[in-house]
Design a protein around this motif. Structure first.
Motif, mmCIF file in Angstrom:
data_model
loop_
_atom_site.group_PDB
_atom_site.id
_atom_site.type_symbol
_atom_site.label_atom_id
_atom_site.label_comp_id
_atom_site.label_asym_id
_atom_site.label_seq_id
_atom_site.Cartn_x
_atom_site.Cartn_y
_atom_site.Cartn_z
ATOM 1 N N ASP A 632 10.515 -2.828 -32.818
ATOM 2 C CA ASP A 632 9.129 -3.095 -33.184
ATOM 3 C C ASP A 632 8.897 -4.591 -33.364
ATOM 4 O O ASP A 632 9.735 -5.293 -33.922
ATOM 5 N N PRO A 633 7.737 -5.053 -32.925
ATOM 6 C CA PRO A 633 7.387 -6.445 -33.233
ATOM 7 C C PRO A 633 7.357 -6.635 -34.746
ATOM 8 O O PRO A 633 6.980 -5.737 -35.488
ATOM 9 N N ILE A 634 7.764 -7.783 -35.211
ATOM 10 C CA ILE A 634 7.839 -8.027 -36.649
ATOM 11 C C ILE A 634 6.993 -9.242 -37.008
ATOM 12 O O ILE A 634 6.733 -10.116 -36.180
ATOM 13 N N TRP A 635 6.576 -9.268 -38.267
ATOM 14 C CA TRP A 635 5.608 -10.288 -38.666
ATOM 15 C C TRP A 635 6.180 -11.691 -38.623
ATOM 16 O O TRP A 635 5.450 -12.659 -38.399
ATOM 17 N N GLU A 636 7.523 -11.845 -38.834
ATOM 18 C CA GLU A 636 8.090 -13.191 -38.812
ATOM 19 C C GLU A 636 7.921 -13.859 -37.453
ATOM 20 O O GLU A 636 7.952 -15.072 -37.345
ATOM 21 N N ASN A 637 7.741 -13.039 -36.407
ATOM 22 C CA ASN A 637 7.560 -13.579 -35.063
ATOM 23 C C ASN A 637 6.114 -13.437 -34.600
ATOM 24 O O ASN A 637 5.837 -13.384 -33.413
ATOM 25 N N GLY A 638 5.205 -13.359 -35.561
ATOM 26 C CA GLY A 638 3.808 -13.242 -35.206
ATOM 27 C C GLY A 638 3.486 -11.945 -34.492
ATOM 28 O O GLY A 638 2.557 -11.879 -33.694
ATOM 29 N N TYR A 639 4.247 -10.888 -34.774
ATOM 30 C CA TYR A 639 4.078 -9.585 -34.138
ATOM 31 C C TYR A 639 4.200 -9.684 -32.619
ATOM 32 O O TYR A 639 3.490 -9.025 -31.870
ATOM 33 N N ILE A 640 5.093 -10.528 -32.194
ATOM 34 C CA ILE A 640 5.424 -10.628 -30.770
ATOM 35 C C ILE A 640 6.796 -10.020 -30.574
ATOM 36 O O ILE A 640 7.744 -10.344 -31.282
ATOM 37 N N ARG A 641 6.911 -9.121 -29.608
ATOM 38 C CA ARG A 641 8.202 -8.482 -29.362
ATOM 39 C C ARG A 641 9.181 -9.524 -28.834
ATOM 40 O O ARG A 641 8.875 -10.260 -27.893
ATOM 41 N N THR A 642 10.340 -9.592 -29.458
ATOM 42 C CA THR A 642 11.358 -10.551 -29.036
ATOM 43 C C THR A 642 12.489 -9.888 -28.265
ATOM 44 O O THR A 642 13.298 -10.571 -27.652
ATOM 45 N N ALA A 643 12.569 -8.580 -28.332
ATOM 46 C CA ALA A 643 13.654 -7.877 -27.641
ATOM 47 C C ALA A 643 13.263 -6.420 -27.462
ATOM 48 O O ALA A 643 12.445 -5.871 -28.197
ATOM 49 N N PHE A 644 13.864 -5.768 -26.452
ATOM 50 C CA PHE A 644 13.710 -4.333 -26.240
ATOM 51 C C PHE A 644 15.050 -3.675 -26.564
ATOM 52 O O PHE A 644 16.080 -4.076 -26.023
ATOM 53 N N ILE A 645 15.009 -2.718 -27.462
ATOM 54 C CA ILE A 645 16.211 -1.939 -27.751
ATOM 55 C C ILE A 645 15.893 -0.489 -27.461
ATOM 56 O O ILE A 645 14.917 0.055 -27.983
ATOM 57 N N PHE A 646 16.694 0.126 -26.620
ATOM 58 C CA PHE A 646 16.442 1.502 -26.234
ATOM 59 C C PHE A 646 17.493 2.409 -26.845
ATOM 60 O O PHE A 646 18.683 2.198 -26.689
ATOM 61 N N ASP A 647 17.029 3.400 -27.576
ATOM 62 C CA ASP A 647 17.936 4.424 -28.077
ATOM 63 C C ASP A 647 17.123 5.652 -28.426
ATOM 64 O O ASP A 647 15.960 5.781 -28.038
ATOM 65 N N ASN A 648 17.727 6.569 -29.142
ATOM 66 C CA ASN A 648 17.062 7.804 -29.503
ATOM 67 C C ASN A 648 16.124 7.532 -30.680
ATOM 68 O O ASN A 648 16.342 7.982 -31.793
#
Length: 656
Positions: A632-648
């Protein structure tokens, strides 16, 4: 109480401070000199006492017949000896009242420094909460005291106990204690701490190479009075603990020590009447947030994110003029009533804790300045608090990962009543238990860029009014109970989409051409686990920005189009559990592709693929992961996705 200014050994002159420093009092005070070696003691500004041999020779030179003169000289000598003995006794008494010096208390070895150390200890006893630390030679407080007594070139006069000019001495002690308590010897950069400079010069200038903006890292002081008003030491490998003695910096306005390794509790620092900014996030602090925050009446920013703090929120928070409160990624629990209704609040981050209870409507009615609200991944229950839709300044609303239930009808009513919300751009409601229909009035959020309603129990259809939200870059609607049907045509109007997930939403029919023709900004397309039919559209190969293509677990047929080799940035390609044919070897030369799965297994394989990480067989469990992008995008990065993690991500079971 007499102040002592000590000179260099063997010198009668007091040590001068650096030439560019402001010295509180330049008047010359009595000096106390103690000679190295035998420990002979001389009184300040007086001649040396005569030795026994000198007295004997003087007596002999005057003749034996001059008894009265000899007796006078003998009386004078005895008087001086008695005075010297009294001086020694007084000195020892002074040291005794200081409870020892921790290893340097004898006159012969400690000398004047022992006297100074005792005087410093006596003075600090009125300011240090735990006096025992001043006798514990391993404590940061003792080491700081020892520095001021022995090694500090400034040799500041020890103030009297009732002195009104003790600020500079206490500043130097507090900052020295802080240095030792946070293991200053192992800091990434010493920032000139404990050098011969004034403590207001314990800093260094750093220039951001990207912005060319200069930053002063270390201590900060007022220009006119040289009073410490801030400490800025982010990401400097501070470890150890934060000492309570920082409260001696009673005029401090900001403390910024984020991204370090400090541990233990945040100490109860009282009396910081000017403190307005505290950033201690991304450390390893434990313990609770105490009532002492109520003694910071000007506090506007408190950041304690990403620590290991626990307990409930102190009610004193409600009395502060807070504008930003970041307590996310800790172990706080209980109600959030202490921070509800703070009218000055603009940014409130409480995600990733164990808060619980109902999000009462009255919590938010008065928070008219609120811009960022993140309550995600807690244990909140109840329905959606529709009062949030009345907050005209709200930009980010993240409630995902709770146990919220019911529909969004009241939200829709509020939106309809207000006609529009021009600022809300981020709405995350995923991983709750919302049900019923998504209201068509959601389209009144004209500035919406991020909409995630996945992982709920929504029914009906995705309202076509969403097609008017042409600024959307992120639309996740997977794992809901929507009515079965084709991919909605309004999706083709969302030409700025970068991420689209309709995973497990009962989509049928063919993949429409507008996906490949209109959605050219896509980075992620997730159509996994539906009932899509027909062939893979050739124009999907034109999505040159696409990183992730998930078409697995559908009913796709026909040959795999070679046009997919146009996906020059593709990292994940999932085509398994379909009825596709042909070869995927044309993708084997891709340098970006990390994961590719297809039905290339079994004795009657449908697809030839010599580089697939998994070769599956229809209707069998091929791998454990139910891939879903969950970083999930997080507020420390201005709600910009910095990575994609795929799992269940949602705990789905394969094939259901």
């Amino acid at each position: 109480m007499m102040d002592y200014s000590l000179g260099e050994p063997g010198s009668s002159e007091p040590t001068a401070p650096p030439s560019d420093a402001s010295w509180p009092d330049s008047s010359v005070m009595s000096t106390l000199e103690i000679e190295n070696g035998a420990g002979s003691i001389y009184s300040s500004e007086h001649d040396q006492l005569p030795s026994v041999e000198e007295v004997r020779m003087n007596v002999m030179s005057t003749g034996k017949g001059n008894d009265s003169g000899g007796r006078c000289r003998l009386i004078v000598f005895i008087t001086l000896v008695v005075l010297a003995v009294i001086f020694i006794i007084v000195t020892i008494a002074l040291l005794a009242t200081g409870k020892g010096t921790g290893g340097s208390s004898s006159l012969a070895t400690g000398g004047a420094e022992s006297i100074r150390l005792g005087l410093i200890r006596n003075f600090l006893n009125s300011y240090v909460q735990d006096g025992d630390v001043l006798t514990d030679t391993s404590s940061p407080q003792y080491r700081a005291m020892k520095f001021l007594a022995d090694n500090d070139a400034w040799k500041l006069p020890v103030p009297a106990e009732d002195s009104t000019s003790s600020t500079k001495f206490l500043q130097r002690f507090a900052l020295s204690t802080f240095y030792y308590s946070t293991l200053g010897e192992t800091w990434k950069d010493d920032m000139n701490f404990l050098t011969d400079n004034d403590e207001c010069a314990w800093f260094k200038i750093f220039v951001d190479p990207s912005t060319r903006v200069a930053y002063k890292i270390g201590t900060s002081c007022t220009e006119d009075t040289a009073i410490v008003n801030g400490i800025l030491l982010p990401n400097n490998a501070l470890n150890g603990t934060l000492p309570r003695e920082l409260e001696l910096l009673s005029n401090i306005e900001f403390i910024s020590m984020e991204y370090n390794g400090m541990s233990g509790p945040v100490p109860p620092m009282f009396g910081m009447k000017e403190l307005s900014f505290v950033a201690l996030d991304h450390n390893d602090f434990t313990g609770t947030l105490g009532s002492y925050v109520g003694s910071w009446p000007k506090l506007t920013t408190l950041a304690l994110s990403n620590n290991r703090m626990t307990g409930t929120l102190p009610e004193q928070l409600s009395t502060l003029p807070l504008e930003a409160l970041a307590l996310d990624d800790n172990g706080f629990r209980g109600s959030i009533s202490a921070v509800a209704g703070i009218k000055t609040m603009r940014n409130l981050y409480l995600e990733d804790n164990s808060f619980l209870g109902t999000l009462v409507e009255s919590y938010f009615g008065n928070m008219t300045n609120l811009r960022f609200l993140d309550l995600s991944r807690n244990n909140f229950v109840g329905t959606f608090p529709s009062q949030l839709m009345k907050l005209n300044e709200l930009v980010v609303l993240d409630l995902h990962g709770n146990k919220l239930t019911g529909g969004l009808g009241l939200m829709g009513t509020e939106l309809s009543a207000r006609a529009t919300n021009s600022k809300l751009s981020f709405l995350a409601l995923h991983n709750n238990e919302f049900s019923s229909n998504i209201p068509a009035s959601i389209s009144l959020l004209k500035n919406l860029r991020h909409l995630d309603v996945s992982g709920n129990k929504f029914q009906g259809i995705l309202p076509s009014s969403i097609g008017s939200l042409t600024g959307l870059t992120y639309l996740f609607a997977g794992q809901n109970s929507f009515d079965s049907g084709p991919i909605p045509s309004f999706i083709g109007q969302l030409t700025r989409l970068e991420e689209l997930s309709l995973k497990r939403t009962f989509r049928t029919n063919k993949i429409p051409d507008f996906v490949g023709n209109n959605l050219t900004e896509l980075l992620l397309l997730d159509l996994d686990d539906n009932q899509l039919t027909g062939e893979i559209p050739i124009n999907l190969g034109g999505l040159s920005k696409l990183y992730f293509l998930l078409l697995n677990r559908n009913r796709l047929t026909g040959s795999i189009p070679v046009a997919l080799n146009g996906l020059e940035n593709i990292q994940m390609l999932l085509l398994d559990n379909n009825t596709l044919m042909g070869s995927l070897d044309f993708m084997c030369g891709s340098t970006s592709l990390d994961i590719m799965y297809a039905d290339c297994g079994g004795s009657s394989k449908e697809v030839n693929c010599s580089c697939c990480q998994e070769c599956c067989v229809d209707s069998t469990v091929c791998y454990d992961n139910d891939f879903a992008a969950n970083q999930d995008p997080i507020w420390e990065n201005g709600y910009i996705r910095t990575a994609f993690i795929f799992d269940n991500a949602f705990g789905w079971t394969y094939g259901t």
